[in-house]
Design a protein around this motif. Structure first.
Motif, PDB file in Angstrom:
ATOM      1  N   LEU A 150      26.562  45.550  35.807  1.00 50.51           N
ATOM      2  CA  LEU A 150      27.677  44.519  35.768  1.00 50.51           C
ATOM      3  C   LEU A 150      27.099  43.155  35.909  1.00 50.51           C
ATOM      4  N   THR A 151      25.776  42.918  36.051  1.00 45.41           N
ATOM      5  CA  THR A 151      25.173  41.691  36.364  1.00 45.41           C
ATOM      6  C   THR A 151      25.556  40.866  37.173  1.00 45.41           C
ATOM      7  N   ASN A 152      26.074  41.246  38.554  1.00 47.83           N
ATOM      8  CA  ASN A 152      26.494  40.463  39.584  1.00 47.83           C
ATOM      9  C   ASN A 152      25.158  40.031  40.379  1.00 47.83           C
ATOM     10  N   ASN A 175      28.876  34.854  36.888  1.00 47.82           N
ATOM     11  CA  ASN A 175      28.761  35.968  35.836  1.00 47.82           C
ATOM     12  C   ASN A 175      29.991  36.622  35.993  1.00 47.82           C
ATOM     13  N   GLU A 176      30.750  36.642  34.910  1.00 49.95           N
ATOM     14  CA  GLU A 176      32.222  37.368  34.894  1.00 49.95           C
ATOM     15  C   GLU A 176      32.177  38.756  34.499  1.00 49.95           C
ATOM     16  N   SER A 199      37.810  35.703  40.025  1.00 48.25           N
ATOM     17  CA  SER A 199      37.280  36.930  40.538  1.00 48.25           C
ATOM     18  C   SER A 199      35.858  36.998  40.647  1.00 48.25           C
ATOM     19  N   ALA A 200      35.039  36.362  39.462  1.00 48.22           N
ATOM     20  CA  ALA A 200      33.842  36.408  39.466  1.00 48.22           C
ATOM     21  C   ALA A 200      33.409  35.358  40.507  1.00 48.22           C
ATOM     22  N   HIS A 259      26.968  31.621  47.193  1.00 44.63           N
ATOM     23  CA  HIS A 259      28.337  31.998  47.059  1.00 44.63           C
ATOM     24  C   HIS A 259      29.167  30.802  46.762  1.00 44.63           C
ATOM     25  N   TRP A 260      30.116  30.795  45.753  1.00 49.37           N
ATOM     26  CA  TRP A 260      30.888  29.843  45.362  1.00 49.37           C
ATOM     27  C   TRP A 260      32.145  29.702  46.437  1.00 49.37           C
ATOM     28  N   THR A 261      32.327  28.291  46.997  1.00 53.78           N
ATOM     29  CA  THR A 261      33.290  28.082  47.864  1.00 53.78           C
ATOM     30  C   THR A 261      34.274  27.356  47.396  1.00 53.78           C
ATOM     31  N   GLY A 262      35.375  27.406  47.865  1.00 57.72           N
ATOM     32  CA  GLY A 262      36.659  26.728  47.411  1.00 57.72           C
ATOM     33  C   GLY A 262      37.968  27.700  47.186  1.00 57.72           C
ATOM     34  N   PRO A 263      38.963  27.122  47.376  1.00 56.44           N
ATOM     35  CA  PRO A 263      40.266  27.976  47.127  1.00 56.44           C
ATOM     36  C   PRO A 263      40.154  28.707  45.892  1.00 56.44           C
TER      37      PRO A 263
END
Length: 486
Positions: free
Chosen positions: A166-168, A177-178, A203-204, A227-231
């Motif tokens: 699933l391309t994560n 990637n969603e 979620s992504a 990794h994406w950070t933030g609320p």
């Protein structure tokens, strides 16, 4: 010279309810399975022992060594593909063969049945696309198959096989990637109608950071810099998500999804559809969902509640076997044995040929290409072409014609319970041995039509039926609804 055969002594069969439960929870009835249940003290104690993994697992361990790729490391599988010693598609096919053999011979039948269920709920096709990770993924699913869904969800969502499929594996904070984020919500947990597109995006973002060296060294890692950070907010899940290492956030997020009431309903519905009927009642689904939530996503209590339900007890014959279930049940019913491990690409050997038998009927065990997993309704497996293909496999298996290498087929005379007996008594004995219940007037009529014999005809090992026509008689039991359903 004519003579009267000895009185026929009927083979003991389990009660109707026990037989039905065994058909749903195992890969198919056998006299040996019935003896195992009797030795346990009945179906209840047998189920308790199955759920506690109280039966030995030697068949699982021993057969895992039959194909090099099943126990090999990621690096070894990748190298064998690079060398073209065993390409990824073949490694995946070998894993599929192993799943079929596990279901055929394991004493932990309930675990294998649940492993099959979860491999299609948390589906990753065995088609070579996930590289060296497919067998490892299957072992991971089986290991958690009777535990808590929250543990299973964490193990599968973060597994490299799921990440690649699933391309994560190439999802980053700059380009999330969603695919996995979406299917996690839509298919694996809460289901459609319970989330928004903004939830999918969040979620992504939560799932970024997991990396796989695709088509390079296939190395598996977690990279905090990706990794994406933030609320983040997904439905009613909130997290500050401030640390570069987002794995604790992923764990909390997956725990939340696993414990969500919508997930409970979805898991309950799929279990009820698999084990009860294509259209289970809302009342049953609600009851199973309640048990799931009350036991912190534990699967064993849900299975106990399901089996104890009146709907389960009344549902015999309502589920059509899939191609894989049909083939495995046929091997078990005929008492066919695997006598030798195959060469990794020896397709004529029984342990490999079983996969091509399944394919000839309609669908390999893990060949469904979409992420929603193989369908589990009667309509999906009730076509004329599927039925005719099943008849062909049943006949070739009954005659021991294919596969013949690496297999041991029963000799026709071995089916006779005594030196001589009437044909109607033989039909009853075969019904008890193959179906787990006595013959019926209709079954006897069909057997007489198939063989040209009369109920009172005396059968011995020298009779033409045993010498030449026994495969035709065996197909009477394999081609009927009793065998084609579970």
């Amino acid at each position: 010279m004519s003579f009267t055969p000895r009185p026929y002594r009927r083979t003991v069969v389990p009660p109707t309810g026990t037989r039905h439960a065994l058909q749903r929870l195992t890969a198919g009835y056998t006299p040996a399975l019935a003896r195992q249940v009797r030795a346990a003290g009945g179906f209840g104690p047998w189920l308790d022992r199955q759920l506690a993994d109280g039966y030995d697992d030697r068949w699982y361990a021993n057969t895992s060594t039959w194909w090099p790729s099943v126990n090999a490391s990621y690096a070894t599988i990748a190298q064998r593909n690079e060398d073209r010693t065993e390409e990824f598609w073949r490694a995946d096919a070998n894993y599929e063969c192993w799943t079929l053999l596990r279901r055929f011979g394991s004493h932990r039948q309930v675990r294998e049945t649940m492993a099959d269920f979860w491999e299609h709920h948390l589906h990753v096709p065995a088609n070579g696309e996930v590289g060296p990770f497919r067998a490892s993924y299957g072992k991971t699913v089986r290991g958690h198959a009777l535990g808590r869904f929250r543990d299973l969800l964490k193990a599968t969502t973060t597994h490299p096989a799921m990440s690649v499929y699933l391309t994560n594996a190439n999802s980053t904070k700059s380009a999330p990637n969603e695919n996995l984020g979406r299917e996690l919500l839509e298919l694996h947990t809460v289901g459609r109608g319970n989330y928004t597109e903004d939830d999918v995006k969040a979620s992504a973002r939560i799932l970024t950071g997991y990396r796989v060296g695709l088509w390079q060294d296939w190395s598996v890692s977690y990279d905090p810099s990706k990794h994406w950070t933030g609320p983040v907010q997904v439905m009613d899940f909130h997290h500050a998500n401030a640390a570069p290492d987002g794995r604790p956030v992923v764990a909390a997020y997956l725990d939340h999804l696993a414990r969500h009431p919508a997930t409970a309903r979805r898991i309950a519905l799929k279990l009820a559809r698999r084990f009860v009927s294509d259209t289970p009642s809302d009342a049953l689904v609600r009851r199973l969902a309640t048990v799931y939530l009350a036991n912190d996503t534990a699967i064993r209590p849900v299975l106990r509640s399901l089996v104890a339900s009146s709907e389960f007890k009344a549902s015999a014959g309502r589920k059509v076997r899939t191609p894989a279930e049909d083939v495995v049940a046929t091997w078990r019913a005929l008492g066919t044995r695997f006598t030798a491990r195959p060469g990794s690409s020896d397709d004529e050997s029984g342990a490999n040929a079983i996969l091509w038998q399944v394919s000839s009927i309609g669908l390999r065990p893990l060949a469904w290409q979409r992420p929603d997993g193989r369908p589990d309704t009667a309509e999906a497996w009730s076509s004329t072409s599927r039925f005719l293909a099943s008849l062909d496999v049943h006949y070739t298996m009954s005659g021991g014609w294919w596969p013949s290498l690496g297999t041991g087929h029963r000799r026709p005379a071995s089916w006779l319970p005594q030196r001589s007996l009437r044909f109607d008594h033989l039909v009853d004995h075969l019904a008890r041995s193959i179906h787990g219940r006595g013959s019926t007037a209709l079954l006897l009529e069909v057997a007489c039509q198939a063989t040209g014999l009369q109920p009172a005809t005396v059968i011995t090992a020298d009779h033409a039926l045993v010498k030449w026509d026994f495969p035709r008689l065996l197909t009477v039991f394999l081609d009927c609804p009793t065998h084609l359903t579970r």
